[in-house]
Design a protein around this motif. Structure first.
Motif, PDB file in Angstrom:
ATOM      1  N   ALA A 195      10.268 -14.436 -16.769  1.00 57.33           N
ATOM      2  CA  ALA A 195       9.184 -13.598 -17.290  1.00 57.33           C
ATOM      3  C   ALA A 195       9.333 -12.159 -16.825  1.00 57.33           C
ATOM      4  N   GLN A 196       9.105 -11.224 -17.757  1.00 56.96           N
ATOM      5  CA  GLN A 196       9.240  -9.803 -17.450  1.00 56.96           C
ATOM      6  C   GLN A 196       8.023  -8.979 -17.875  1.00 56.96           C
ATOM      7  N   SER A 197       7.043  -9.594 -18.542  1.00 59.68           N
ATOM      8  CA  SER A 197       5.933  -8.821 -19.087  1.00 59.68           C
ATOM      9  C   SER A 197       4.616  -9.536 -18.840  1.00 59.68           C
ATOM     10  N   ASP A 198       3.516  -8.788 -19.008  1.00 62.35           N
ATOM     11  CA  ASP A 198       2.191  -9.387 -18.892  1.00 62.35           C
ATOM     12  C   ASP A 198       2.001 -10.491 -19.927  1.00 62.35           C
ATOM     13  N   GLN A 199       2.552 -10.300 -21.101  1.00 62.21           N
ATOM     14  CA  GLN A 199       2.424 -11.321 -22.154  1.00 62.21           C
ATOM     15  C   GLN A 199       3.144 -12.603 -21.746  1.00 62.21           C
ATOM     16  N   ASP A 200       4.318 -12.456 -21.134  1.00 68.20           N
ATOM     17  CA  ASP A 200       5.041 -13.633 -20.638  1.00 68.20           C
ATOM     18  C   ASP A 200       4.194 -14.374 -19.604  1.00 68.20           C
ATOM     19  N   ALA A 201       3.604 -13.615 -18.685  1.00 66.97           N
ATOM     20  CA  ALA A 201       2.819 -14.224 -17.613  1.00 66.97           C
ATOM     21  C   ALA A 201       1.583 -14.930 -18.163  1.00 66.97           C
TER      22      ALA A 201
ATOM     23  N   TRP B 148       8.670 -10.571 -13.106  1.00 60.57           N
ATOM     24  CA  TRP B 148       7.320 -10.070 -13.300  1.00 60.57           C
ATOM     25  C   TRP B 148       6.458 -10.334 -12.070  1.00 60.57           C
ATOM     26  N   THR B 149       5.607  -9.369 -11.715  1.00 56.86           N
ATOM     27  CA  THR B 149       4.552  -9.570 -10.717  1.00 56.86           C
ATOM     28  C   THR B 149       3.324  -8.790 -11.171  1.00 56.86           C
ATOM     29  N   TRP B 150       2.189  -9.063 -10.548  1.00 55.74           N
ATOM     30  CA  TRP B 150       0.971  -8.324 -10.878  1.00 55.74           C
ATOM     31  C   TRP B 150       0.938  -6.950 -10.210  1.00 55.74           C
ATOM     32  N   PHE B 151       1.863  -6.692  -9.284  1.00 56.80           N
ATOM     33  CA  PHE B 151       1.930  -5.413  -8.573  1.00 56.80           C
ATOM     34  C   PHE B 151       2.962  -4.566  -9.289  1.00 56.80           C
ATOM     35  N   THR B 152       2.502  -3.680 -10.165  1.00 56.86           N
ATOM     36  CA  THR B 152       3.390  -3.072 -11.149  1.00 56.86           C
ATOM     37  C   THR B 152       4.483  -2.193 -10.562  1.00 56.86           C
ATOM     38  N   THR B 153       4.318  -1.728  -9.334  1.00 56.77           N
ATOM     39  CA  THR B 153       5.355  -0.892  -8.737  1.00 56.77           C
ATOM     40  C   THR B 153       6.425  -1.706  -8.012  1.00 56.77           C
ATOM     41  N   ASP B 154       6.314  -3.030  -8.003  1.00 60.50           N
ATOM     42  CA  ASP B 154       7.347  -3.878  -7.392  1.00 60.50           C
ATOM     43  C   ASP B 154       7.523  -5.128  -8.242  1.00 60.50           C
ATOM     44  N   GLN B 155       8.410  -5.040  -9.208  1.00 58.58           N
ATOM     45  CA  GLN B 155       8.683  -6.139 -10.128  1.00 58.58           C
ATOM     46  C   GLN B 155       9.964  -6.852  -9.705  1.00 58.58           C
ATOM     47  N   THR B 156       9.915  -7.499  -8.540  1.00 58.85           N
ATOM     48  CA  THR B 156      11.096  -8.162  -8.001  1.00 58.85           C
ATOM     49  C   THR B 156      10.743  -9.527  -7.428  1.00 58.85           C
ATOM     50  N   VAL B 157      11.774 -10.338  -7.264  1.00 56.82           N
ATOM     51  CA  VAL B 157      11.614 -11.637  -6.613  1.00 56.82           C
ATOM     52  C   VAL B 157      11.141 -11.452  -5.169  1.00 56.82           C
ATOM     53  N   GLY B 158      11.593 -10.394  -4.528  1.00 59.99           N
ATOM     54  CA  GLY B 158      11.206 -10.155  -3.146  1.00 59.99           C
ATOM     55  C   GLY B 158       9.712 -10.028  -2.964  1.00 59.99           C
ATOM     56  N   PHE B 159       9.033  -9.411  -3.941  1.00 64.30           N
ATOM     57  CA  PHE B 159       7.578  -9.296  -3.848  1.00 64.30           C
ATOM     58  C   PHE B 159       6.947 -10.684  -3.843  1.00 64.30           C
ATOM     59  N   THR B 160       7.370 -11.539  -4.762  1.00 65.88           N
ATOM     60  CA  THR B 160       6.813 -12.887  -4.826  1.00 65.88           C
ATOM     61  C   THR B 160       7.115 -13.667  -3.559  1.00 65.88           C
ATOM     62  N   ARG B 161       8.329 -13.543  -3.035  1.00 65.25           N
ATOM     63  CA  ARG B 161       8.700 -14.257  -1.814  1.00 65.25           C
ATOM     64  C   ARG B 161       7.756 -13.874  -0.661  1.00 65.25           C
ATOM     65  N   ARG B 162       7.529 -12.564  -0.515  1.00 66.69           N
ATOM     66  CA  ARG B 162       6.680 -12.085   0.577  1.00 66.69           C
ATOM     67  C   ARG B 162       5.219 -12.452   0.336  1.00 66.69           C
ATOM     68  N   MET B 163       4.730 -12.268  -0.888  1.00 66.89           N
ATOM     69  CA  MET B 163       3.337 -12.556  -1.201  1.00 66.89           C
ATOM     70  C   MET B 163       3.005 -14.015  -0.932  1.00 66.89           C
ATOM     71  N   GLN B 164       3.912 -14.909  -1.287  1.00 65.31           N
ATOM     72  CA  GLN B 164       3.605 -16.332  -1.141  1.00 65.31           C
ATOM     73  C   GLN B 164       3.603 -16.792   0.314  1.00 65.31           C
ATOM     74  N   VAL B 165       4.283 -16.077   1.189  1.00 64.14           N
ATOM     75  CA  VAL B 165       4.151 -16.361   2.621  1.00 64.14           C
ATOM     76  C   VAL B 165       2.711 -16.152   3.054  1.00 64.14           C
ATOM     77  N   HIS B 166       2.160 -15.002   2.732  1.00 66.20           N
ATOM     78  CA  HIS B 166       0.823 -14.672   3.222  1.00 66.20           C
ATOM     79  C   HIS B 166      -0.260 -15.436   2.468  1.00 66.20           C
ATOM     80  N   GLU B 167      -0.007 -15.759   1.214  1.00 66.94           N
ATOM     81  CA  GLU B 167      -0.921 -16.628   0.472  1.00 66.94           C
ATOM     82  C   GLU B 167      -1.013 -17.986   1.163  1.00 66.94           C
ATOM     83  N   ALA B 168       0.133 -18.555   1.523  1.00 67.18           N
ATOM     84  CA  ALA B 168       0.143 -19.865   2.163  1.00 67.18           C
ATOM     85  C   ALA B 168      -0.499 -19.816   3.549  1.00 67.18           C
TER      86      ALA B 168
END
Length: 263
Positions: A58-64, A106-126
């Protein structure tokens, strides 16, 4: 640097254990809009959603949005719910393990559209939802690894309290205050400048919201100090305020933002 996959796995296992020990209908103290069952479903949805985002490319809001519609049915039974959580967690970690941080996603944080953002976010979510689960189960929360907690402080400042700045047309209006967040067991001290995010959303509604940005070059007039875990849990709304000192207006500017909360 800590192993993100290991942390997500360990924290999710602790989460599931606490969930099964709690009353499914009990109110979560740190998220009073949720019951235990709601909390379980939330983390299950989150892990499943991000697993499918990565798997689909996914790369876009529509995809998400399309992926959001693909979620499975919510189980009624806590045991079945935890089984689904485990399945979705396995899928998320499998997707993260086969990708590098720099890969576009794709991520909801528009200035960081990378896998790294998701990796880091999910640590703190968990981590934070594990604390929620332990609290609703009546347990004393398991300590957060200091390195993970120190990163959680930075993530709260740079992402969770700064996302307004990713919206088109929004401007940060800084106050005259500079506040230090000083962990006793980690580096560095984090300097923040509280202020207001102001702008007009896509619907035409005007916003004037508390915010802060991290800075490096001004002396602080106030500060909050404690262990990295104390600072991390407080910023994310899962613990009491750490020791505070200095200009009260500066402290209150940060308190007003923290009070908005992070779910």
């Amino acid at each position: 640097m800590f192993d993100h996959t290991r942390v997500i796995r360990t924290e999710t296992e602790r989460f599931a254990e606490a969930i099964l020990a709690a009353d499914p209908t009990a109110t979560v103290p740190s998220c009073p809009a949720w019951t235990t069952a709601d909390l379980l479903w939330h983390l299950t949805e989150v892990h499943g959603f991000w697993a499918r985002v990565l798997a689909s490319g996914a790369q876009s809001d529509q995809d998400a949005e399309a992926i959001q519609e693909e979620k499975p049915e919510r189980p009624d039974d806590p045991v079945a719910g935890v089984a689904l959580l485990n399945t979705e967690t396995d899928a998320l970690l499998a997707q993260l393990d086969k990708r590098v941080d720099e890969q576009p996603a794709w991520t909801w944080f528009t200035t960081d559209q990378t896998v790294g953002f998701t990796r880091r976010m999910q640590v703190h979510e968990a981590v934070m939802h594990r604390i929620d689960a332990e609290l609703v189960a009546g347990r004393t929360p398991t300590p957060i690894d200091p390195e993970v907690a120190a990163d959680g402080v930075l993530h709260a400042v740079d992402v969770m309290f700064a996302w307004w700045g990713t919206q088109p047309g929004f401007e940060f209006v800084p106050s005259d205050h500079v506040v230090a967040l000083t962990p006793s067991d980690a580096e560095p001290t984090v300097l923040v400048r509280p202020g207001r995010w102001r702008g007009v959303g896509q619907s035409g509604k005007s916003y004037d919201e508390p915010g802060m940005l991290r800075i490096t070059d001004l002396p602080p007039t106030a500060g909050f100090a404690g262990t990295s875990e104390e600072l991390d849990r407080w910023l994310w709304g899962r613990g009491p305020e750490p020791e505070a000192d200095g200009d009260q207006a500066a402290l209150d500017a940060v308190r007003s933002l923290q009070a908005v909360g992070i779910q």
